[in-house]
Design a protein around this motif. Sequence first.
Motif, PDB file in Angstrom:
ATOM      1  N   GLY A 176      50.008 -28.143  41.104  1.00  0.00           N
ATOM      2  CA  GLY A 176      50.564 -27.884  42.579  1.00  0.00           C
ATOM      3  C   GLY A 176      52.102 -29.489  41.730  1.00  0.00           C
ATOM      4  N   ARG A 177      51.397 -30.801  41.961  1.00  0.00           N
ATOM      5  CA  ARG A 177      52.361 -31.484  41.634  1.00  0.00           C
ATOM      6  C   ARG A 177      52.967 -31.131  40.283  1.00  0.00           C
ATOM      7  NH1 ARG A 177      49.759 -35.995  42.813  1.00  0.00           N
ATOM      8  NH2 ARG A 177      49.750 -36.646  45.214  1.00  0.00           N
ATOM      9  N   LEU A 178      52.833 -30.851  39.544  1.00  0.00           N
ATOM     10  CA  LEU A 178      53.495 -30.369  38.427  1.00  0.00           C
ATOM     11  C   LEU A 178      54.316 -29.544  38.491  1.00  0.00           C
ATOM     12  CD1 LEU A 178      53.022 -31.682  35.754  1.00  0.00           C
ATOM     13  CD2 LEU A 178      51.313 -30.235  34.237  1.00  0.00           C
ATOM     14  N   LEU A 179      54.218 -28.498  39.275  1.00  0.00           N
ATOM     15  CA  LEU A 179      55.147 -27.132  39.552  1.00  0.00           C
ATOM     16  C   LEU A 179      56.247 -27.198  39.737  1.00  0.00           C
ATOM     17  CD1 LEU A 179      52.445 -23.779  40.479  1.00  0.00           C
ATOM     18  CD2 LEU A 179      53.963 -24.320  37.995  1.00  0.00           C
ATOM     19  N   SER A 180      56.286 -28.337  41.013  1.00  0.00           N
ATOM     20  CA  SER A 180      57.288 -29.133  41.912  1.00  0.00           C
ATOM     21  C   SER A 180      58.063 -29.608  41.211  1.00  0.00           C
ATOM     22  CB  SER A 180      56.254 -29.584  43.375  1.00  0.00           C
ATOM     23  OG  SER A 180      55.736 -30.631  43.138  1.00  0.00           O
ATOM     24  N   LEU A 181      57.758 -29.992  39.879  1.00  0.00           N
ATOM     25  CA  LEU A 181      57.976 -31.317  39.779  1.00  0.00           C
ATOM     26  C   LEU A 181      59.295 -29.918  37.828  1.00  0.00           C
ATOM     27  CD1 LEU A 181      56.239 -34.557  38.208  1.00  0.00           C
ATOM     28  CD2 LEU A 181      58.869 -34.424  39.196  1.00  0.00           C
ATOM     29  N   LEU A 182      58.147 -29.185  37.693  1.00  0.00           N
ATOM     30  CA  LEU A 182      59.464 -27.931  36.856  1.00  0.00           C
ATOM     31  C   LEU A 182      60.146 -27.922  36.835  1.00  0.00           C
ATOM     32  CD1 LEU A 182      58.065 -26.647  34.501  1.00  0.00           C
ATOM     33  CD2 LEU A 182      57.844 -24.574  35.338  1.00  0.00           C
ATOM     34  N   PRO A 183      60.810 -27.284  38.012  1.00  0.00           N
ATOM     35  CA  PRO A 183      62.398 -26.935  37.773  1.00  0.00           C
ATOM     36  C   PRO A 183      63.589 -27.997  37.808  1.00  0.00           C
ATOM     37  CG  PRO A 183      61.049 -26.625  40.165  1.00  0.00           C
ATOM     38  CD  PRO A 183      60.630 -26.855  39.004  1.00  0.00           C
ATOM     39  N   PHE A 184      62.691 -29.694  37.899  1.00  0.00           N
ATOM     40  CA  PHE A 184      63.797 -30.684  37.905  1.00  0.00           C
ATOM     41  C   PHE A 184      64.293 -30.967  36.789  1.00  0.00           C
ATOM     42  CE2 PHE A 184      61.999 -31.539  42.259  1.00  0.00           C
ATOM     43  CZ  PHE A 184      63.442 -31.691  43.254  1.00  0.00           C
ATOM     44  N   ALA A 185      62.898 -30.848  36.271  1.00  0.00           N
ATOM     45  CA  ALA A 185      62.491 -31.007  34.418  1.00  0.00           C
ATOM     46  C   ALA A 185      63.374 -30.131  33.940  1.00  0.00           C
ATOM     47  CB  ALA A 185      61.402 -31.278  34.201  1.00  0.00           C
ATOM     48  N   ALA A 186      63.096 -28.908  33.854  1.00  0.00           N
ATOM     49  CA  ALA A 186      63.862 -27.815  33.418  1.00  0.00           C
ATOM     50  C   ALA A 186      65.632 -27.726  33.765  1.00  0.00           C
ATOM     51  CB  ALA A 186      63.609 -26.075  34.116  1.00  0.00           C
ATOM     52  N   THR A 187      65.992 -28.335  34.673  1.00  0.00           N
ATOM     53  CA  THR A 187      67.918 -28.914  34.703  1.00  0.00           C
ATOM     54  C   THR A 187      68.069 -29.398  33.858  1.00  0.00           C
ATOM     55  OG1 THR A 187      67.686 -28.042  37.139  1.00  0.00           O
ATOM     56  CG2 THR A 187      68.616 -29.193  36.643  1.00  0.00           C
ATOM     57  N   LEU A 188      66.828 -30.115  34.225  1.00  0.00           N
ATOM     58  CA  LEU A 188      67.854 -31.547  33.195  1.00  0.00           C
ATOM     59  C   LEU A 188      67.497 -31.554  31.623  1.00  0.00           C
ATOM     60  CD1 LEU A 188      68.191 -34.619  33.794  1.00  0.00           C
ATOM     61  CD2 LEU A 188      65.562 -35.057  32.955  1.00  0.00           C
ATOM     62  N   VAL A 189      66.321 -30.475  31.556  1.00  0.00           N
ATOM     63  CA  VAL A 189      66.892 -30.487  29.858  1.00  0.00           C
ATOM     64  C   VAL A 189      67.409 -29.341  29.774  1.00  0.00           C
ATOM     65  CG1 VAL A 189      64.960 -28.591  28.151  1.00  0.00           C
ATOM     66  CG2 VAL A 189      64.187 -30.461  29.045  1.00  0.00           C
ATOM     67  N   ALA A 190      67.819 -28.683  30.557  1.00  0.00           N
ATOM     68  CA  ALA A 190      68.890 -27.549  30.203  1.00  0.00           C
ATOM     69  C   ALA A 190      70.024 -27.972  30.050  1.00  0.00           C
ATOM     70  CB  ALA A 190      68.667 -26.768  31.752  1.00  0.00           C
ATOM     71  N   TYR A 191      70.795 -29.498  31.096  1.00  0.00           N
ATOM     72  CA  TYR A 191      71.625 -30.277  30.926  1.00  0.00           C
ATOM     73  C   TYR A 191      71.929 -31.048  29.264  1.00  0.00           C
ATOM     74  CZ  TYR A 191      75.183 -32.752  31.463  1.00  0.00           C
ATOM     75  OH  TYR A 191      76.890 -33.555  31.529  1.00  0.00           O
ATOM     76  N   LEU A 192      70.441 -31.169  29.131  1.00  0.00           N
ATOM     77  CA  LEU A 192      70.704 -32.079  27.791  1.00  0.00           C
ATOM     78  C   LEU A 192      71.398 -31.408  26.459  1.00  0.00           C
ATOM     79  CD1 LEU A 192      67.398 -34.496  28.489  1.00  0.00           C
ATOM     80  CD2 LEU A 192      70.216 -35.514  28.429  1.00  0.00           C
ATOM     81  N   VAL A 193      70.987 -30.272  26.814  1.00  0.00           N
ATOM     82  CA  VAL A 193      71.065 -29.121  25.472  1.00  0.00           C
ATOM     83  C   VAL A 193      72.504 -28.555  25.324  1.00  0.00           C
ATOM     84  CG1 VAL A 193      70.103 -26.329  24.567  1.00  0.00           C
ATOM     85  CG2 VAL A 193      68.400 -28.494  25.653  1.00  0.00           C
ATOM     86  N   ALA A 194      72.406 -28.638  27.023  1.00  0.00           N
ATOM     87  CA  ALA A 194      74.100 -27.633  26.743  1.00  0.00           C
ATOM     88  C   ALA A 194      75.090 -29.169  26.619  1.00  0.00           C
ATOM     89  CB  ALA A 194      74.316 -27.400  27.593  1.00  0.00           C
ATOM     90  N   SER A 195      74.779 -29.967  26.799  1.00  0.00           N
ATOM     91  CA  SER A 195      76.187 -31.380  26.729  1.00  0.00           C
ATOM     92  C   SER A 195      75.795 -31.876  25.178  1.00  0.00           C
ATOM     93  CB  SER A 195      75.034 -32.830  27.556  1.00  0.00           C
ATOM     94  OG  SER A 195      75.440 -33.489  26.960  1.00  0.00           O
ATOM     95  N   ALA A 196      74.170 -31.533  24.595  1.00  0.00           N
ATOM     96  CA  ALA A 196      74.076 -31.626  23.317  1.00  0.00           C
ATOM     97  C   ALA A 196      75.355 -31.087  22.210  1.00  0.00           C
ATOM     98  CB  ALA A 196      72.862 -31.837  22.692  1.00  0.00           C
ATOM     99  N   LEU A 197      75.012 -28.923  22.324  1.00  0.00           N
ATOM    100  CA  LEU A 197      75.646 -28.635  22.038  1.00  0.00           C
ATOM    101  C   LEU A 197      77.093 -28.527  21.880  1.00  0.00           C
ATOM    102  CD1 LEU A 197      73.531 -25.561  23.155  1.00  0.00           C
ATOM    103  CD2 LEU A 197      73.601 -26.501  20.677  1.00  0.00           C
ATOM    104  N   ARG A 198      77.884 -29.105  23.193  1.00  0.00           N
ATOM    105  CA  ARG A 198      78.947 -29.195  23.375  1.00  0.00           C
ATOM    106  C   ARG A 198      79.378 -29.882  22.797  1.00  0.00           C
ATOM    107  NH1 ARG A 198      81.569 -26.390  27.610  1.00  0.00           N
ATOM    108  NH2 ARG A 198      83.445 -27.422  27.310  1.00  0.00           N
ATOM    109  N   ARG A 199      78.293 -31.342  22.890  1.00  0.00           N
ATOM    110  CA  ARG A 199      79.494 -32.739  21.741  1.00  0.00           C
ATOM    111  C   ARG A 199      79.192 -32.082  20.883  1.00  0.00           C
ATOM    112  NH1 ARG A 199      76.542 -36.844  23.152  1.00  0.00           N
ATOM    113  NH2 ARG A 199      75.189 -35.904  24.802  1.00  0.00           N
ATOM    114  N   ALA A 200      78.279 -31.589  19.830  1.00  0.00           N
ATOM    115  CA  ALA A 200      78.046 -31.235  18.491  1.00  0.00           C
ATOM    116  C   ALA A 200      79.588 -30.853  18.031  1.00  0.00           C
ATOM    117  CB  ALA A 200      76.662 -30.171  18.500  1.00  0.00           C
TER     118      ALA A 200
END
Lengths: 273, 282
Positions: free
Chosen positions: A13-37
């Motif tokens: 349950g804990r893990l699941l509730s953290l998942l959307p936060f982590a997913a958002t963070l990862v999505a941002y990092l990937v998108a940011s890295a792509l744009r800055r590349a």
Amino acid sequence: MRLINRRPGRGAGRLLSLLPFAATLVAYLVASALRRAENPDDKLLPSFAAFGEAIRRMAFTADPRTGDVLLWLDTAASLERLIVALAIATAIGLVLGVAIGLLPYVRSLLGAFVAVISMVPPLAILPILFITVGLGEAAKIVLIVIGVAPPLVRDIALRVGDLPPQQFIKAQTLGASTWTVVWRVALPQILPRLLDSLRLQLGPAWLFLIAAEAIASESGLGYRIFLVRRYLAMDVILPYVAWITLLAFLMELALLALQRRAFPWFAAARAEA
Amino acid sequence: MSTITIRNVWKEYGDLVVLEDINLEIAPRAFVALVGPSGCGKTTFLKMLLSEELPTRGVIELDGAPIPREPSVERGVVFQRYSVFPHLTVLGNVLLGRDLQAGGVRGALFGRVFGAQRVAAEKEARELLTAVGLAGAEAKYPAQLSGGMQQRLALAQALIARPKVLLLDEPFGALDPGIRTDIHVLMRKLWHERALTVVMVTHDLSEAFKLGTRVVAFERRRNEPTDGGRYGAIIGRDIQIWPTRVAGVQQRSDQISASGRDDPLPQSEQRRDDPALNGAAG
């Protein structure tokens, strides 16, 4: 097994509730890295290093021109407006809400009026406020009060109406006057419910605050966000948004804690009703 | 200790007649059980005794004077639910009857007794709580009590205001049978000890006969859908509700009130299983 009967364990349950936060963070990092590349000077999705730099500049360094630390200056200005406005709205909500909920004459007089008033979109009358009370602090506070007080009044009136009528009869057979019914029976039972309504009104209150600050202000979290928007300063805007979210979240937690501490009877009584 | 006189009382809601020309005289210290089928107006009648509702026609008098048109301290009440205040402790709930009658500006403003008066009130409240079997639970909140204990608390709370008349609206209807028997014992004890006239609405006939000195049955003579609600309930005698049991039981219950002794009736559990009784009590 049907999906409605499957439950995650505690860890899962804990893990699941953290998942959307982590997913958002990862999505941002990937998108940011792509744009800055593509473009190392990209301003839209800055790196976390850029955020760190902006936070250091806004939160821990005095502004060279004014000598103020801007984040704290903005936070203090915004919180002051918000808290003053919420206090006024709460007072209005309690007085009118209890009166409408308890006194048939006041209900006849004000019930329909408050219902109509609460439908007026507060932002639509913001220009009227600027014209009538000027561009100062008053306009911002009044906007929040106008936005938040009517729903509070209606909610409290409803909750007073939800108190079992037997309680009011009982109090009268024990010798209560109208005032002591308010003071000893209605108010103490409404206060914890008021904290619930107040919690739900925090979102709208912040909305009206930031809208008012965005349009006419010289300080405040909303003012800063709309100011740096001109320079596409996402490295400042995003930490500010995160900070506002954190503040709102902490206020919510504080109200919940206050409810638990100050009204120990409430959780069980609500569960029973 | 007081006489309740009900004279030519009607209760109507628009075209619907609920009660029709009710006449009743309740003697001081009587324990009147009101019974009757669901929707016969017995609770409406109790609400009128309480002034929660007003008669459409007729008068209700207490010791010769019309009762006030709103609830007042001489008529205490215990409801089936919501009789106690969830935000007050057990002690606070009982003290409330003293608090709300506090004199002076400060008393009227805060609804609280202070100083020596408070000490005396607390002592009285604790004694009452002991009398109803709630000693030791003073600091608890009602939600922490069982249903039976909540009703015991409601009785103590009502009694501290020293009402002349105690009105009970199916006070024990939601309780388990065993707990109900215990609280019947308490109820009878309180009635014996205090100068109270009790009027109790109940749908449990055995309870009515076990506790009451008088069982009054409300009845609709005509209840056809085609009547359009033009005929309200009247007072039938208890005989009309349950002929074979009333005479003997009524004698016994008369004995109880005359001698002040405890009830020699058989345990109600045996009778509760009687299917005919359950049908009539519904």
